[in-house]
Design a protein around this motif. Structure first.
Motif, PDB file in Angstrom:
ATOM      1  N   GLN A  21       0.703  -1.379   0.160  1.00  0.00           N
ATOM      2  CA  GLN A  21      -0.299   0.448  -0.077  1.00  0.00           C
ATOM      3  C   GLN A  21       0.150   1.307  -0.075  1.00  0.00           C
ATOM      4  O   GLN A  21       0.415   2.386  -0.517  1.00  0.00           O
ATOM      5  CB  GLN A  21      -0.842   0.025   1.075  1.00  0.00           C
ATOM      6  N   LEU A  22       1.980   1.413   0.303  1.00  0.00           N
ATOM      7  CA  LEU A  22       2.767   2.542   0.391  1.00  0.00           C
ATOM      8  C   LEU A  22       4.126   2.309  -1.294  1.00  0.00           C
ATOM      9  O   LEU A  22       4.436   1.793  -1.845  1.00  0.00           O
ATOM     10  CB  LEU A  22       4.159   1.855   1.685  1.00  0.00           C
ATOM     11  N   ARG A  23       3.614   3.938  -1.079  1.00  0.00           N
ATOM     12  CA  ARG A  23       4.724   4.014  -2.634  1.00  0.00           C
ATOM     13  C   ARG A  23       5.632   4.876  -3.084  1.00  0.00           C
ATOM     14  O   ARG A  23       5.002   5.866  -1.953  1.00  0.00           O
ATOM     15  CB  ARG A  23       3.618   3.370  -3.925  1.00  0.00           C
ATOM     16  N   TYR A  24       6.550   5.319  -2.780  1.00  0.00           N
ATOM     17  CA  TYR A  24       7.645   6.119  -2.963  1.00  0.00           C
ATOM     18  C   TYR A  24       7.746   6.480  -3.995  1.00  0.00           C
ATOM     19  O   TYR A  24       8.273   4.636  -5.047  1.00  0.00           O
ATOM     20  CB  TYR A  24       8.670   6.553  -1.647  1.00  0.00           C
ATOM     21  N   SER A  25       8.572   7.978  -4.508  1.00  0.00           N
ATOM     22  CA  SER A  25       9.516   7.401  -6.123  1.00  0.00           C
ATOM     23  C   SER A  25      10.874   8.866  -5.667  1.00  0.00           C
ATOM     24  O   SER A  25      10.803   9.353  -4.110  1.00  0.00           O
ATOM     25  CB  SER A  25       8.705   8.179  -6.327  1.00  0.00           C
ATOM     26  N   CYS A  97      10.463  -3.332  -0.570  1.00  0.00           N
ATOM     27  CA  CYS A  97      11.227  -3.207   0.416  1.00  0.00           C
ATOM     28  C   CYS A  97      10.243  -3.831   1.290  1.00  0.00           C
ATOM     29  O   CYS A  97       8.845  -2.923   1.417  1.00  0.00           O
ATOM     30  CB  CYS A  97      11.306  -1.448   0.707  1.00  0.00           C
ATOM     31  N   GLU A  98      10.875  -4.567   2.467  1.00  0.00           N
ATOM     32  CA  GLU A  98       9.631  -5.546   3.644  1.00  0.00           C
ATOM     33  C   GLU A  98      10.680  -4.361   4.308  1.00  0.00           C
ATOM     34  O   GLU A  98      11.534  -4.467   4.650  1.00  0.00           O
ATOM     35  CB  GLU A  98       9.976  -6.422   3.710  1.00  0.00           C
ATOM     36  N   LYS A 106       5.764  -5.042   7.565  1.00  0.00           N
ATOM     37  CA  LYS A 106       4.942  -4.091   6.170  1.00  0.00           C
ATOM     38  C   LYS A 106       5.706  -3.532   4.940  1.00  0.00           C
ATOM     39  O   LYS A 106       6.846  -3.987   4.655  1.00  0.00           O
ATOM     40  CB  LYS A 106       5.174  -2.540   6.413  1.00  0.00           C
ATOM     41  N   VAL A 107       4.901  -3.670   3.733  1.00  0.00           N
ATOM     42  CA  VAL A 107       5.922  -4.011   2.810  1.00  0.00           C
ATOM     43  C   VAL A 107       5.413  -2.268   1.782  1.00  0.00           C
ATOM     44  O   VAL A 107       4.082  -2.327   1.775  1.00  0.00           O
ATOM     45  CB  VAL A 107       4.885  -5.011   1.652  1.00  0.00           C
ATOM     46  N   TYR A 108       6.763  -1.912   1.166  1.00  0.00           N
ATOM     47  CA  TYR A 108       6.384  -0.844   0.414  1.00  0.00           C
ATOM     48  C   TYR A 108       6.872  -1.025  -0.699  1.00  0.00           C
ATOM     49  O   TYR A 108       8.097  -1.877  -0.846  1.00  0.00           O
ATOM     50  CB  TYR A 108       6.361   0.349   1.113  1.00  0.00           C
ATOM     51  N   ALA A 109       7.056  -0.166  -2.299  1.00  0.00           N
ATOM     52  CA  ALA A 109       7.633   0.052  -3.014  1.00  0.00           C
ATOM     53  C   ALA A 109       8.295   1.657  -3.204  1.00  0.00           C
ATOM     54  O   ALA A 109       7.623   1.963  -3.042  1.00  0.00           O
ATOM     55  CB  ALA A 109       6.207  -0.235  -4.485  1.00  0.00           C
TER      56      ALA A 109
END
Length: 555
Positions: A21-25, A97-98, A106-109
């Motif tokens: 659910q988390l996304r960064y750039s 990333c975890e 928690k998982v995010y991209a």
């Protein structure tokens, strides 16, 4: 894991990220420690919890690109990220990333955004093309495409070609969106005018600011056999002296061919020349040297004209004429030909009488062929020029057979060459006799003493006369022409006292002499030659009769 927060990043290159659910750039190439996202806030974690429990990065063999800032709870870059190295040519570069906190994951991209940090590049420093000179305008030649590892507009390439009147640039778009640059021939090529081209091809990406890369295009125009050899002259002329040594260079013919390679390699040969030319000349097929291979004789032939052919490796040819003039050398002595010879000439021939007619000839030319004649030695003859190349040998003064009955003269013919050459011939002339000399007695007057009472027929005396002429002209005969008597004899009676033998000139007593009747008498003897008309001379013979005591006294 028991109050400890473990953070590791799993690198994944994907087109879409459907999980988490988390996304960064974050842009690529950011410095280490650059902010990516506030993980503590986004995950609802208290900053104090992160501080209390601490955090450390657990490395499970994978490269870590991110780390969690323990004081702020922010996700930051652990090192500089090169998108092109991490994701190669993927359109999107997403790192998964975890974060595990007290057993909860928690998982995010994190999407690594592309920046225009790469310039278009060609795999070669130069592109080499070979184009035949007979290729028609409009022909296309694909060029190597440039590569830009960036993505999106940063990798969108356009091409530019340095201006050239013979070529233009075209770009062909492929279904996959790639652009293939092509070189289009605009004008007819002529290798002989321009054999190569160099131009710069530039690839420009769509970044801002744009980046570009270049490659040099090197075009070699390959040859076609579209040019025949061409002689430097249509006619070559040379002068060479006769008798030059075999192998001497006469002249060189030269042809050039604007083509290259075998098409421009010229070979030389004679073109339909007669055997008479091949007998005295040769030609080098490689360099066009024409040399003498036989004896050049001006007198046999003083000019040669023949054709030479130049042929290239493709069979095209050109022709030229060669004129060779043979110059004369003084290699021939004059020739003397006797046309008329008088072997015998009367000695009374007047001066200027023609004795011989000779003709001279010298096969050489110019001064080498000019001849003059002279007589060698002393003689009563001379030589004078007649018509053309003829000479007359004539008497120069009166002849006298009695002084010289034969004359051998040498006719010398010399040319005017340098050095001069000469010839000789001997003329033999006999002088025939004419009766130009009378007999000459050895003595003008003879005396003889004969005792009386001599026997009849006894020899009294011999007279002798000589005649310088020859043959009958010099043959002397003797005659009595008269006489005179002494005191007791009459003149008419003197002649019968003696006679003379015609051949020997011996006088014989015709009777017994009587002192008492004739004490002395004289006769004239004539010596006459056999010429016609005859010549003669006389001499007086006086005979004295000696007394003998042949008479007794008379009383």
């Amino acid at each position: 894991i028991g109050g400890r927060m473990l953070l590791w990043c799993v690198l994944m290159a994907v087109w879409e990220v459907s999980w988490g659910q988390l996304r960064y750039s974050v842009p690529e190439e950011m410095q280490k420690g650059s902010f990516v996202g506030d993980v503590a806030k986004d995950l609802g974690l208290q900053l104090s919890a992160l501080r209390d429990h601490g955090a450390r990065i657990v490395d499970k063999g994978r490269r870590q690109y991110f780390s969690l800032h323990e004081k702020t709870g922010q996700l930051v870059t652990a090192e500089r990220i090169d998108r092109e190295q991490v994701c190669r040519l993927m359109e999107k570069c997403v790192l998964r990333c975890e974060v595990i906190v007290e057993g909860e994951m928690k998982v995010y991209a994190i999407e690594v955004e592309d920046i225009n940090d790469n310039s278009p590049a060609f795999s070669k420093a130069a592109l080499d093309l070979e184009i035949g000179e007979l290729i028609l305008p409009g022909a296309r030649f694909p060029l190597q495409m440039a590569q830009d590892p960036d993505v999106g507009s940063n990798s969108l390439l356009s091409y530019q070609l340095a201006e050239n009147p013979s070529f233009r640039l075209a770009v062909k778009e492929s279904p996959d969106g790639s652009r293939q640059p092509e070189l289009v021939l605009e004008a007819t090529l002529d290798r002989e005018k321009q054999s190569s081209f160099q131009m710069m091809l530039t690839a420009v990406d769509g970044g801002s600011p744009a980046r570009s890369g270049t490659v040099q295009i090197r075009i070699n125009v390959t040859d076609a056999n579209d040019n025949a050899p061409v002689f430097s002259k249509s006619t070559y002329e040379a002068r060479v002296r006769e008798n030059v040594p075999t192998g001497s260079l006469v002249l060189q013919v030269r042809a050039t061919d604007a083509d290259a390679g075998s098409n421009g390699r010229v070979s030389y040969s004679f073109s339909n020349v007669p055997n008479a030319v091949r007998a005295v000349f040769s030609i080098d097929s490689d360099n066009g040297d024409i040399r003498s291979v036989g004896i050049l004789d001006f007198e046999l032939r003083n000019k040669y004209t023949f054709a030479v052919e130049a042929t290239d490796g493709g069979g095209m040819s050109d022709h030229c004429k060669v004129h060779v003039e043979i110059t004369d050398e003084n290699d021939n002595a004059p020739e003397i030909k006797t046309l008329l010879v008088t072997s015998t000439i009367p000695e009374d021939s007047p001066p200027g009488t023609v004795v011989a007619l000779v003709k001279v000839h010298d096969a050489d030319s110019g001064d080498n062929g000019k001849v003059w004649c002279e007589l060698e030695g002393e003689s009563p003859l001379s030589i004078v020029a007649s018509s053309g190349s003829s000479y007359k040998v004539v008497t120069a003064s009166a002849l006298d057979r009695e002084r010289a009955s034969e004359h051998n003269v040498t006719v010398v013919a010399s040319d005017r060459g340098s050095p001069s050459l000469s010839s000789r011939t001997v003329l033999s002339l006999s002088v025939s006799d004419v009766n130009d000399n009378a007999p000459v007695f050895e003595e003008a007057a003879y005396s003889a003493y004969v005792s009386e009472n001599n026997a009849a027929g006894a020899a009294v005396l011999r007279v002798r006369a000589r005649d310088a002429d020859a043959g009958a002209n010099g043959r002397v005969s003797y005659w009595l022409v008269g006489g005179s008597a002494g005191e007791t004899a009459t003149a008419a009676a003197a002649a019968p006292y003696v006679s003379v033998e015609a051949r020997s000139g011996t006088l014989y007593a015709q009777r017994s002499f009587d002192y008492e009747q004739c004490r002395e008498f004289a006769v004239e003897v004539r010596a006459q030659d056999g010429g016609s008309p005859a010549r003669s001379s006389t001499a007086t013979v006086r005979v004295f009769v000696l007394d003998l005591n042949d008479n007794a006294p008379h009383v």
